[in-house]
Design a protein around this motif. Structure first.
Motif, PDB file in Angstrom:
ATOM      1  N   LEU A  99       0.821  -1.209   0.000  1.00 16.81           N
ATOM      2  CA  LEU A  99       0.000   0.000   0.000  1.00 16.81           C
ATOM      3  C   LEU A  99       0.856   1.260   0.000  1.00 16.81           C
ATOM      4  O   LEU A  99       0.555   2.236  -0.682  1.00 16.81           O
ATOM      5  CB  LEU A  99      -0.904   0.014   1.235  1.00 16.81           C
ATOM      6  CG  LEU A  99      -2.148  -0.850   1.163  1.00 16.81           C
ATOM      7  CD1 LEU A  99      -2.922  -0.733   2.445  1.00 16.81           C
ATOM      8  CD2 LEU A  99      -3.002  -0.426  -0.002  1.00 16.81           C
ATOM      9  N   ALA A 100       1.947   1.228   0.780  1.00 16.07           N
ATOM     10  CA  ALA A 100       2.725   2.459   0.945  1.00 16.07           C
ATOM     11  C   ALA A 100       3.633   2.718  -0.246  1.00 16.07           C
ATOM     12  O   ALA A 100       3.876   3.868  -0.602  1.00 16.07           O
ATOM     13  CB  ALA A 100       3.548   2.381   2.228  1.00 16.07           C
ATOM     14  N   GLU A 101       4.173   1.642  -0.855  1.00 17.20           N
ATOM     15  CA  GLU A 101       5.225   1.870  -1.844  1.00 17.20           C
ATOM     16  C   GLU A 101       4.850   1.446  -3.261  1.00 17.20           C
ATOM     17  O   GLU A 101       5.336   2.019  -4.226  1.00 17.20           O
ATOM     18  CB  GLU A 101       6.491   1.105  -1.432  1.00 17.20           C
ATOM     19  CG  GLU A 101       6.996   1.443  -0.050  1.00 17.20           C
ATOM     20  CD  GLU A 101       7.694   2.791  -0.007  1.00 17.20           C
ATOM     21  OE1 GLU A 101       8.151   3.244  -1.070  1.00 17.20           O
ATOM     22  OE2 GLU A 101       7.760   3.385   1.075  1.00 17.20           O
ATOM     23  N   LEU A 102       4.045   0.407  -3.402  1.00 16.22           N
ATOM     24  CA  LEU A 102       3.843  -0.149  -4.736  1.00 16.22           C
ATOM     25  C   LEU A 102       2.527   0.251  -5.383  1.00 16.22           C
ATOM     26  O   LEU A 102       2.448   0.396  -6.602  1.00 16.22           O
ATOM     27  CB  LEU A 102       3.916  -1.687  -4.683  1.00 16.22           C
ATOM     28  CG  LEU A 102       5.238  -2.258  -4.185  1.00 16.22           C
ATOM     29  CD1 LEU A 102       5.210  -3.773  -4.225  1.00 16.22           C
ATOM     30  CD2 LEU A 102       6.373  -1.752  -5.035  1.00 16.22           C
ATOM     31  N   ALA A 103       1.471   0.403  -4.584  1.00 10.39           N
ATOM     32  CA  ALA A 103       0.158   0.653  -5.169  1.00 10.39           C
ATOM     33  C   ALA A 103       0.106   2.050  -5.763  1.00 10.39           C
ATOM     34  O   ALA A 103       0.697   2.995  -5.241  1.00 10.39           O
ATOM     35  CB  ALA A 103      -0.920   0.499  -4.102  1.00 10.39           C
ATOM     36  N   GLY A 104      -0.609   2.175  -6.879  1.00 11.02           N
ATOM     37  CA  GLY A 104      -0.792   3.486  -7.489  1.00 11.02           C
ATOM     38  C   GLY A 104      -1.745   4.307  -6.652  1.00 11.02           C
ATOM     39  O   GLY A 104      -2.447   3.770  -5.801  1.00 11.02           O
ATOM     40  N   PRO A 105      -1.780   5.631  -6.893  1.00  9.07           N
ATOM     41  CA  PRO A 105      -2.623   6.484  -6.056  1.00  9.07           C
ATOM     42  C   PRO A 105      -4.092   6.088  -6.112  1.00  9.07           C
ATOM     43  O   PRO A 105      -4.805   6.170  -5.118  1.00  9.07           O
ATOM     44  CB  PRO A 105      -2.396   7.887  -6.624  1.00  9.07           C
ATOM     45  CG  PRO A 105      -1.676   7.698  -7.907  1.00  9.07           C
ATOM     46  CD  PRO A 105      -1.005   6.368  -7.859  1.00  9.07           C
ATOM     47  N   ARG A 106      -4.554   5.622  -7.298  1.00 11.15           N
ATOM     48  CA  ARG A 106      -5.976   5.321  -7.400  1.00 11.15           C
ATOM     49  C   ARG A 106      -6.334   4.064  -6.612  1.00 11.15           C
ATOM     50  O   ARG A 106      -7.303   4.045  -5.865  1.00 11.15           O
ATOM     51  CB  ARG A 106      -6.375   5.165  -8.865  1.00 11.15           C
ATOM     52  CG  ARG A 106      -7.875   5.306  -9.041  1.00 11.15           C
ATOM     53  CD  ARG A 106      -8.285   5.257 -10.486  1.00 11.15           C
ATOM     54  NE  ARG A 106      -7.759   6.372 -11.260  1.00 11.15           N
ATOM     55  CZ  ARG A 106      -7.691   6.373 -12.599  1.00 11.15           C
ATOM     56  NH1 ARG A 106      -8.085   5.314 -13.274  1.00 11.15           N
ATOM     57  NH2 ARG A 106      -7.229   7.407 -13.243  1.00 11.15           N
ATOM     58  N   SER A 107      -5.527   2.993  -6.767  1.00 12.46           N
ATOM     59  CA  SER A 107      -5.872   1.769  -6.049  1.00 12.46           C
ATOM     60  C   SER A 107      -5.691   1.984  -4.547  1.00 12.46           C
ATOM     61  O   SER A 107      -6.424   1.430  -3.734  1.00 12.46           O
ATOM     62  CB  SER A 107      -5.036   0.583  -6.534  1.00 12.46           C
ATOM     63  OG  SER A 107      -3.676   0.912  -6.524  1.00 12.46           O
ATOM     64  N   ARG A 108      -4.717   2.853  -4.171  1.00 17.08           N
ATOM     65  CA  ARG A 108      -4.548   3.159  -2.762  1.00 17.08           C
ATOM     66  C   ARG A 108      -5.780   3.848  -2.195  1.00 17.08           C
ATOM     67  O   ARG A 108      -6.223   3.546  -1.102  1.00 17.08           O
ATOM     68  CB  ARG A 108      -3.340   4.073  -2.586  1.00 17.08           C
ATOM     69  CG  ARG A 108      -2.475   3.747  -1.417  1.00 17.08           C
ATOM     70  CD  ARG A 108      -1.396   4.776  -1.281  1.00 17.08           C
ATOM     71  NE  ARG A 108      -1.917   5.950  -0.596  1.00 17.08           N
ATOM     72  CZ  ARG A 108      -2.048   6.030   0.725  1.00 17.08           C
ATOM     73  NH1 ARG A 108      -1.680   5.034   1.473  1.00 17.08           N
ATOM     74  NH2 ARG A 108      -2.530   7.103   1.284  1.00 17.08           N
ATOM     75  N   ALA A 109      -6.328   4.770  -3.001  1.00 17.04           N
ATOM     76  CA  ALA A 109      -7.492   5.520  -2.524  1.00 17.04           C
ATOM     77  C   ALA A 109      -8.668   4.600  -2.265  1.00 17.04           C
ATOM     78  O   ALA A 109      -9.529   4.896  -1.433  1.00 17.04           O
ATOM     79  CB  ALA A 109      -7.876   6.595  -3.543  1.00 17.04           C
TER      80      ALA A 109
END
Lengths: 302, 415
Positions: A99-109
């Motif tokens: 979540l902190a390093e690999l996920a893109g901003p959209r999937s994190r959101a």
């Protein structure tokens, strides 16, 4: 004259509000002291009758014969906690790194709020699912007498607290200043090397605090454990035999308190169990709190 | 680039082995159809690793023995599968005194999973010349796989509850009390009881929690007092819920009996740290310039807080209170002995609006606990799923509301 009277009135009401707020602030301290007072008060009789050492390190828990020793509970609680913590860290920390390093901003959101939501699922629901899916699965798969076992409890607890460890670890990882990471990347390290040698060490105190807090939550969790751990208080033999039934502090209290007569020795012993649990968890919490303060001192803002 | 297909074949076959063996561990199918596929996959994997290593000539000298050991392990797995196929009833009975036995259905997929992982490691290493890049790809794919599995498991929990519970939900289920130990009827008294208890908990905890947060953030100057308060709040936050139950049993039940009041007070006390912590965040986010501006206009401290700070922090405070509602609705252990009963008990009203706070009530969590105990003995299966769904909907619904409130105002307010 009038003005000064208004001023006086205002000063009094200001003072009054401040005292009210102060009282609500010290409620936590009062409640904490009350909890300690009542638990000590109710467990006194157990410690006096059985003796502190005999109660804490007695090897038999046998309420029908009025024999009480906490060692089986302590051993099983430790085994369950360690195993659950292993499952928890193996799955929770990689999820946090993702979540902190690999996920893109959209999937994190999308993912971050959903994981926070899942932290709210009541433990009784996890217990229900454990009874319906996990227990029969283990029973068939490993040819066990009953699927209600230490292993079932550990797996369930490990799964339950993934959202907790993930959110706290993720916050700790994201709090590492981006200058650190950029500096490492500029020196030619790739992203994994940066995570491993820069981000995780810098966030290690936060991750440690998260793990300690999780130990406290795992050892204090009640309903899910009560339903799947089997509630037979004996020391597993051999000690790594996680495929047998056990009983932890919480499952013994929750399972037996409903049936004891108030004022009996059993009743007081259950309070003593609660008191030992409380001491353990409080010490862990204070340690986690100190760890957090230490991070703040070490790294300044985060 | 011509040599790529070899590595690609190795990677694909190793991924196939990993995923299929993991699936076999979880869903325990009849494995006789998959075994030939596994044998083919192992042959392809070993052959392509071996030939790509020969063709690339990029294996460092110190890695050659390890690679040889890996390939030997993979080949021995091929032989193992063949032997297992001949003795499908092979079982290790209770090794080391454990009270569990391990049959082929668990041993073979486990070993195959190890084989697949080792094969994946070797093929990636050869493809990327044993560089740091190879390590990065391996670790990241492991992290992504773990993340996907965890999200699937957590999502699956929600899915299965909705899927199974939806059949129990109808108008009758929500509006009639339960009968015959929960086998028929619905959960109306349970919902009403939960509502009053959570409302009571919020009445206890909101003023105390918000007040404490205001004091800590706006008034308290004494560093030592602050430190003690913070430690007390975080320890209170960590007190196990079952200990709160014991506390309530010793402290409240002796005065108020098993009653709605005792339950509300205990749930309220459990809620206080959650509310304080979230509200402190909200108050901290209000910039100091607002306070200073108000003070400069001659407003007193309390006026500033009431007219300036609290309105600006309102969304955060509301979020904290809503999260408190969710937390209070999900607790079972603290109220088991002090506030609830399983028998359908409607909440009696005094003058039509005030509930009788000295009676025990029904509660969703406790109802579900009892239904779980009855699962084997009576036909309560659908009712239990229905109760679980209502409980999840209540808790997650309120939590979602909190997130929505937060996001809505976060966009709107800009300092």
């Amino acid at each position: 004259m009038v003005l000064s009277q208004i001023g006086l009135q205002r000063r009094y009401s200001e003072k009054f509000v401040e005292i009210l707020l102060f009282l609500s602030a010290i409620t936590s301290i009062i409640v904490m002291l009350l909890i300690f007072y009542y638990l000590i008060h109710e467990s006194m009789k157990a410690f006096a009758t059985i003796g502190i050492f005999n109660l804490l390190f007695g090897q038999k828990w046998h309420p029908a014969g009025d024999i009480y020793g906490l060692l089986p509970l302590i051993v099983v609680a430790l085994v369950v906690t360690v195993l659950a913590l292993i499952f928890n860290i193996i799955i929770g920390v990689p999820l946090a790194i993702f979540l902190a390093e690999l996920a893109g901003p959209r999937s994190r959101a999308v993912l971050k709020p959903s994981i926070e939501l899942l932290a709210g699922v009541p433990s009784i629901v996890y217990g229900f699912l454990g009874i319906i899916f996990l227990v029969p699965y283990l029973q068939e798969r490993f040819y066990m007498l009953t699927g209600r076992s230490i292993l079932a409890g550990s797996i369930l607890l490990g799964l339950m607290f993934i959202p907790y460890i993930t959110t706290i670890c993720e916050d700790a990882l994201r709090a590492v200043p981006s200058e650190f990471k950029e500096g490492s990347l500029a020196l030619g390290a790739n992203r994994w090397q940066t995570i491993r040698y820069v981000t995780i060490p810098a966030a290690s105190s936060g991750i440690t605090a998260a793990i300690i807090l999780n130990v406290g939550s795992i050892i204090g969790e009640t309903m899910a454990v009560l339903l799947v751990v089997g509630n037979v208080a004996r020391i597993p033999s051999p000690i790594i035999n996680v495929f047998t039934q056990g009983a932890t502090f919480t499952s013994v209290i929750a399972g037996e308190m409903g049936e004891v007569a108030q004022g009996s020795l059993h009743y007081h012993v259950l309070f003593a169990v609660g008191f030992v649990l409380l001491i353990f968890v409080t010490v862990l919490n204070v340690i986690a709190d100190l760890a957090k303060t230490k991070i703040r001192r070490k790294f300044g803002g985060y | 680039m011509k040599k790529k297909p070899l590595s690609l074949a190795a990677i694909i076959s190793s991924i196939f082995i990993c995923i299929s063996s993991m699936a076999c561990i979880l869903i325990q199918p009849d494995m006789s159809n998959i075994i030939p596929l596994w044998q083919i996959a192992i042959i392809i994997m070993v052959a392509s690793i071996f030939f790509s290593a020969l063709l690339y000539r990029n294996v460092p000298n110190n890695r050659i023995p390890w690679l040889a050991i890996d390939i030997a392990f993979e080949l021995s797995m091929f032989v193992f599968i063949y032997i297992f196929q001949l003795n499908p009833d092979f079982i290790i009975q209770k090794p080391f005194g454990l009270s569990a036995s391990f049959d082929i259905g668990i041993i073979m997929p486990m070993l195959l999973l190890a084989t697949g992982i080792i094969g994946f490691k070797d093929s990636i290493n050869i493809l990327y010349h044993f560089s740091a890049k190879a390590q990065e790809i391996m670790v990241f794919s492991a992290i992504k796989l773990t993340a996907i599995l965890a999200l699937l498991a957590l999502g699956g929990i929600l899915f299965i509850i909705i899927y199974e519970g939806i059949w129990a939900i109808n108008w009758e289920f929500l509006t009639t009390p339960h009968r015959r130990l929960g086998q028929s009827g619905g959960i109306s008294t349970v919902i009403v009881g939960t509502f009053w208890m959570v409302l009571g908990a919020m009445i206890v905890s909101s003023p105390l929690g918000v007040g404490a947060a205001i004091f800590l953030n706006e008034y308290s100057k004494n560093a030592r007092l602050n430190r003690i308060l913070t430690i007390a709040i975080s320890s209170l936050n960590g007190v196990p819920s079952v200990v709160f139950g014991l506390f309530g049993l010793a402290f409240l039940v002796t005065h108020f009996g098993v009653s709605l009041l005792s339950g509300s007070i205990i749930l309220g006390l459990i809620n206080i740290p959650t509310i304080i912590l979230t509200n402190q965040e909200a108050l901290k986010a209000v910039p100091n310039s607002l306070r200073e501006g108000s003070m400069a206009l001659g407003a007193s401290k309390w006026q500033t807080i009431r007219r300036v700070v609290l309105p600006s922090a309102m969304p955060g405070i509301l979020t904290g209170l809503i999260m408190g509602v969710a937390k209070a609705s999900g607790e079972t252990a603290p109220i088991m002995w002090i506030a609830v009963t399983f028998t359908a008990t409607p909440v009696q009203m005094i003058h039509g609006i005030i509930p009788n706070i000295f009676q025990p009530v029904n509660n969703l969590d406790y109802h579900l606990l009892n239904l779980i105990y009855f699962l084997g003995a009576w036909d309560v299966w659908t009712k239990a799923w229905g109760t679980a769904l209502v409980l999840i909907a209540l808790v997650l619904g309120t939590n979602m509301l909190a997130v929505l409130v937060r996001n809505h105002y976060r966009k709107k307010i800009s300092w």
